[in-house]
Design a protein around this motif. Sequence first.
Motif, PDB file in Angstrom:
ATOM      1  N   THR A  92     -54.307  13.476  30.818  1.00 60.15           N
ATOM      2  CA  THR A  92     -54.801  12.480  31.767  1.00 60.15           C
ATOM      3  C   THR A  92     -55.481  13.234  32.907  1.00 60.15           C
ATOM      4  O   THR A  92     -55.285  14.450  33.066  1.00 60.15           O
ATOM      5  CB  THR A  92     -53.658  11.630  32.349  1.00 60.15           C
ATOM      6  OG1 THR A  92     -52.784  12.495  33.100  1.00 60.15           O
ATOM      7  CG2 THR A  92     -52.870  10.910  31.268  1.00 60.15           C
ATOM      8  N   ASP A  93     -56.260  12.530  33.712  1.00 58.13           N
ATOM      9  CA  ASP A  93     -56.910  13.170  34.863  1.00 58.13           C
ATOM     10  C   ASP A  93     -55.883  13.787  35.800  1.00 58.13           C
ATOM     11  O   ASP A  93     -56.158  14.788  36.456  1.00 58.13           O
ATOM     12  CB  ASP A  93     -57.773  12.160  35.615  1.00 58.13           C
ATOM     13  CG  ASP A  93     -59.018  11.762  34.836  1.00 58.13           C
ATOM     14  OD1 ASP A  93     -59.410  12.490  33.901  1.00 58.13           O
ATOM     15  OD2 ASP A  93     -59.597  10.703  35.168  1.00 58.13           O
ATOM     16  N   GLU A  94     -54.695  13.206  35.845  1.00 56.89           N
ATOM     17  CA  GLU A  94     -53.611  13.708  36.708  1.00 56.89           C
ATOM     18  C   GLU A  94     -53.166  15.125  36.296  1.00 56.89           C
ATOM     19  O   GLU A  94     -52.572  15.844  37.088  1.00 56.89           O
ATOM     20  CB  GLU A  94     -52.432  12.742  36.640  1.00 56.89           C
ATOM     21  CG  GLU A  94     -51.287  13.102  37.545  1.00 56.89           C
ATOM     22  CD  GLU A  94     -50.147  12.107  37.446  1.00 56.89           C
ATOM     23  OE1 GLU A  94     -49.605  11.913  36.333  1.00 56.89           O
ATOM     24  OE2 GLU A  94     -49.786  11.529  38.480  1.00 56.89           O
ATOM     25  N   LEU A  95     -53.458  15.518  35.062  1.00 57.33           N
ATOM     26  CA  LEU A  95     -53.021  16.837  34.575  1.00 57.33           C
ATOM     27  C   LEU A  95     -54.084  17.925  34.755  1.00 57.33           C
ATOM     28  O   LEU A  95     -53.958  19.013  34.198  1.00 57.33           O
ATOM     29  CB  LEU A  95     -52.603  16.742  33.105  1.00 57.33           C
ATOM     30  CG  LEU A  95     -51.367  15.886  32.841  1.00 57.33           C
ATOM     31  CD1 LEU A  95     -51.022  15.885  31.355  1.00 57.33           C
ATOM     32  CD2 LEU A  95     -50.176  16.353  33.664  1.00 57.33           C
ATOM     33  N   ASP A  96     -55.117  17.650  35.546  1.00 61.16           N
ATOM     34  CA  ASP A  96     -56.142  18.662  35.805  1.00 61.16           C
ATOM     35  C   ASP A  96     -55.491  19.896  36.432  1.00 61.16           C
ATOM     36  O   ASP A  96     -54.815  19.796  37.452  1.00 61.16           O
ATOM     37  CB  ASP A  96     -57.210  18.107  36.749  1.00 61.16           C
ATOM     38  CG  ASP A  96     -58.351  19.084  36.989  1.00 61.16           C
ATOM     39  OD1 ASP A  96     -58.739  19.807  36.043  1.00 61.16           O
ATOM     40  OD2 ASP A  96     -58.861  19.132  38.126  1.00 61.16           O
TER      41      ASP A  96
END
Length: 107
Positions: A92-96
């Motif tokens: 997810t974008d949160e895991l960048d």
Amino acid sequence: MPTIKYVETDGTVHAVDANSGITAMEAAVKNAVPGIDGDCGGAAACATCHVYVDPDWIEKTGTAAEGLEKSMLDFAEDVRETSRLACQIAITDELDGLILRLPEKQH
């Protein structure tokens, strides 16, 4: 597009741009990250995508799920508290910036 960092045991870092919605195993295989085989294609049936989630990221990825994932980790070597199957980590974008360390060897 999140960037995932796969760290080999010798410290070599493979920074991979991954589309949200795929798994950390799929991102590694598509980018030829050594040490992530994903022999079962992501069905959590082989443990050849075993990784260690960096402790700073474990709250966002969560720990290994009870049931199938934990059972498959029984087949992995050197399982730790932060062990996960990369096929069970949805990007997810949160895991960048997520950091995943690779074990010395896979089965």
